[in-house]
Design a protein around this motif. Structure first.
Motif, PDB file in Angstrom:
ATOM      1  N   ALA A  62       0.806  -1.221   0.000  1.00  0.00           N
ATOM      2  CA  ALA A  62       0.000   0.000   0.000  1.00  0.00           C
ATOM      3  C   ALA A  62       0.838   1.269   0.000  1.00  0.00           C
ATOM      4  O   ALA A  62       0.446   2.271  -0.588  1.00  0.00           O
ATOM      5  CB  ALA A  62      -0.941   0.006   1.192  1.00  0.00           C
ATOM      6  N   THR A  63       1.985   1.256   0.647  1.00  0.00           N
ATOM      7  CA  THR A  63       2.781   2.471   0.782  1.00  0.00           C
ATOM      8  C   THR A  63       4.076   2.446  -0.014  1.00  0.00           C
ATOM      9  O   THR A  63       4.763   3.454  -0.072  1.00  0.00           O
ATOM     10  CB  THR A  63       3.137   2.695   2.263  1.00  0.00           C
TER      11      THR A  63
ATOM     12  N   ILE B 152      -1.226   0.740   8.490  1.00  0.00           N
ATOM     13  CA  ILE B 152      -1.769   0.898   7.135  1.00  0.00           C
ATOM     14  C   ILE B 152      -3.291   0.760   7.200  1.00  0.00           C
ATOM     15  O   ILE B 152      -3.798  -0.259   7.642  1.00  0.00           O
ATOM     16  CB  ILE B 152      -1.190  -0.155   6.177  1.00  0.00           C
ATOM     17  N   PRO B 153      -4.036   1.766   6.767  1.00  0.00           N
ATOM     18  CA  PRO B 153      -5.496   1.702   6.869  1.00  0.00           C
ATOM     19  C   PRO B 153      -6.168   0.854   5.779  1.00  0.00           C
ATOM     20  O   PRO B 153      -7.364   0.649   5.836  1.00  0.00           O
ATOM     21  CB  PRO B 153      -5.930   3.168   6.762  1.00  0.00           C
ATOM     22  N   GLN B 154      -5.430   0.353   4.815  1.00  0.00           N
ATOM     23  CA  GLN B 154      -6.003  -0.459   3.752  1.00  0.00           C
ATOM     24  C   GLN B 154      -6.100  -1.924   4.175  1.00  0.00           C
ATOM     25  O   GLN B 154      -5.436  -2.357   5.107  1.00  0.00           O
ATOM     26  CB  GLN B 154      -5.173  -0.352   2.461  1.00  0.00           C
TER      27      GLN B 154
ATOM     28  N   VAL C 238      -1.883  -9.241  -1.028  1.00  0.00           N
ATOM     29  CA  VAL C 238      -3.133  -8.920  -1.714  1.00  0.00           C
ATOM     30  C   VAL C 238      -3.662  -7.633  -1.105  1.00  0.00           C
ATOM     31  O   VAL C 238      -3.978  -7.578   0.083  1.00  0.00           O
ATOM     32  CB  VAL C 238      -4.170 -10.054  -1.557  1.00  0.00           C
ATOM     33  N   LEU C 239      -3.742  -6.585  -1.919  1.00  0.00           N
ATOM     34  CA  LEU C 239      -4.278  -5.297  -1.490  1.00  0.00           C
ATOM     35  C   LEU C 239      -5.685  -5.189  -2.047  1.00  0.00           C
ATOM     36  O   LEU C 239      -5.884  -5.225  -3.256  1.00  0.00           O
ATOM     37  CB  LEU C 239      -3.401  -4.156  -2.012  1.00  0.00           C
ATOM     38  N   ARG C 240      -6.665  -5.088  -1.170  1.00  0.00           N
ATOM     39  CA  ARG C 240      -8.057  -4.997  -1.591  1.00  0.00           C
ATOM     40  C   ARG C 240      -8.538  -3.566  -1.472  1.00  0.00           C
ATOM     41  O   ARG C 240      -8.195  -2.866  -0.527  1.00  0.00           O
ATOM     42  CB  ARG C 240      -8.936  -5.903  -0.734  1.00  0.00           C
ATOM     43  N   GLY C 241      -9.345  -3.148  -2.422  1.00  0.00           N
ATOM     44  CA  GLY C 241      -9.964  -1.837  -2.352  1.00  0.00           C
ATOM     45  C   GLY C 241      -9.360  -0.823  -3.286  1.00  0.00           C
ATOM     46  O   GLY C 241      -8.427  -1.109  -4.040  1.00  0.00           O
ATOM     47  N   PRO C 242      -9.904   0.390  -3.259  1.00  0.00           N
ATOM     48  CA  PRO C 242      -9.499   1.421  -4.216  1.00  0.00           C
ATOM     49  C   PRO C 242      -8.070   1.912  -4.069  1.00  0.00           C
ATOM     50  O   PRO C 242      -7.568   2.599  -4.948  1.00  0.00           O
ATOM     51  CB  PRO C 242     -10.494   2.553  -3.962  1.00  0.00           C
ATOM     52  N   ALA C 243      -7.383   1.575  -2.998  1.00  0.00           N
ATOM     53  CA  ALA C 243      -5.982   1.983  -2.852  1.00  0.00           C
ATOM     54  C   ALA C 243      -5.102   1.343  -3.914  1.00  0.00           C
ATOM     55  O   ALA C 243      -3.977   1.787  -4.150  1.00  0.00           O
ATOM     56  CB  ALA C 243      -5.471   1.626  -1.465  1.00  0.00           C
ATOM     57  N   SER C 244      -5.591   0.311  -4.590  1.00  0.00           N
ATOM     58  CA  SER C 244      -4.801  -0.355  -5.619  1.00  0.00           C
ATOM     59  C   SER C 244      -4.544   0.538  -6.823  1.00  0.00           C
ATOM     60  O   SER C 244      -3.622   0.281  -7.590  1.00  0.00           O
ATOM     61  CB  SER C 244      -5.491  -1.636  -6.066  1.00  0.00           C
TER      62      SER C 244
ATOM     63  N   GLY D 104     -10.811  -2.855  -7.530  1.00  0.00           N
ATOM     64  CA  GLY D 104     -11.090  -3.960  -6.636  1.00  0.00           C
ATOM     65  C   GLY D 104      -9.902  -4.380  -5.812  1.00  0.00           C
ATOM     66  O   GLY D 104     -10.029  -4.807  -4.676  1.00  0.00           O
ATOM     67  N   GLY D 105      -8.715  -4.289  -6.385  1.00  0.00           N
ATOM     68  CA  GLY D 105      -7.509  -4.679  -5.668  1.00  0.00           C
ATOM     69  C   GLY D 105      -6.430  -5.147  -6.601  1.00  0.00           C
ATOM     70  O   GLY D 105      -6.580  -5.128  -7.824  1.00  0.00           O
ATOM     71  N   VAL D 106      -5.329  -5.599  -6.010  1.00  0.00           N
ATOM     72  CA  VAL D 106      -4.184  -6.067  -6.787  1.00  0.00           C
ATOM     73  C   VAL D 106      -3.447  -7.128  -5.989  1.00  0.00           C
ATOM     74  O   VAL D 106      -3.458  -7.136  -4.761  1.00  0.00           O
ATOM     75  CB  VAL D 106      -3.245  -4.885  -7.126  1.00  0.00           C
ATOM     76  N   ILE D 107      -2.835  -8.075  -6.711  1.00  0.00           N
ATOM     77  CA  ILE D 107      -2.023  -9.129  -6.093  1.00  0.00           C
ATOM     78  C   ILE D 107      -0.571  -8.880  -6.452  1.00  0.00           C
ATOM     79  O   ILE D 107      -0.248  -8.634  -7.599  1.00  0.00           O
ATOM     80  CB  ILE D 107      -2.463 -10.523  -6.596  1.00  0.00           C
TER      81      ILE D 107
END
Length: 121
Positions: free
Chosen positions: A16-17, A26-28, A103-109, A118-121
């Motif tokens: 995320a960062t 990390i808030p994600q 796996v980062l889920r959500g709009p932070a991707s 949706g996210g990214v792996i």
């Protein structure tokens, strides 16, 4: 240290960062699958590791294989922060020398560029 195991504990994430940051800061929504989990489960394909350990991520079997994260189809993944080739299916990843899967889920991707929210792996 109650409840902690050395091999399964992943206190930091870089997704995320783009820095090595503690997960608690990390808030994600990030799911980290360490190498020890991959070895203990005996998986050698990315789709098996993600299917077993990352809730909310499913497989899409259409014309192209892809992952579906939070309802959005993700046609490619990132490896070391860089986009994988579009010619290679997201499932065709050798886990022999993978340290961890994040796996980062959500709009932070969308911080990584032209990705689905949706996210990214």
């Amino acid at each position: 240290m109650t409840g902690e195991q050395d091999g399964y504990n992943a206190p930091n994430a870089t997704t995320a960062t783009r820095t090595d940051t503690p997960l608690r800061d990390i808030p994600q929504s990030i799911q980290v699958i360490p190498n020890q989990v991959i070895r203990d489960q005996g998986v050698n394909r990315l789709q098996d590791a993600v299917r077993n350990n990352a809730p909310g991520v499913s497989q899409y079997f259409g014309q192209n294989q892809a992952f579906v994260i939070r309802g959005f189809r993700q046609d490619f993944n990132l490896r070391n922060g860089f986009r994988t080739s579009s010619a290679i299916a997201p499932f065709d990843v050798d886990l022999a020398n993978i340290e961890r899967i994040e796996v980062l889920r959500g709009p932070a991707s969308v911080l990584f560029g032209q990705l689905q929210p949706g996210g990214v792996i």
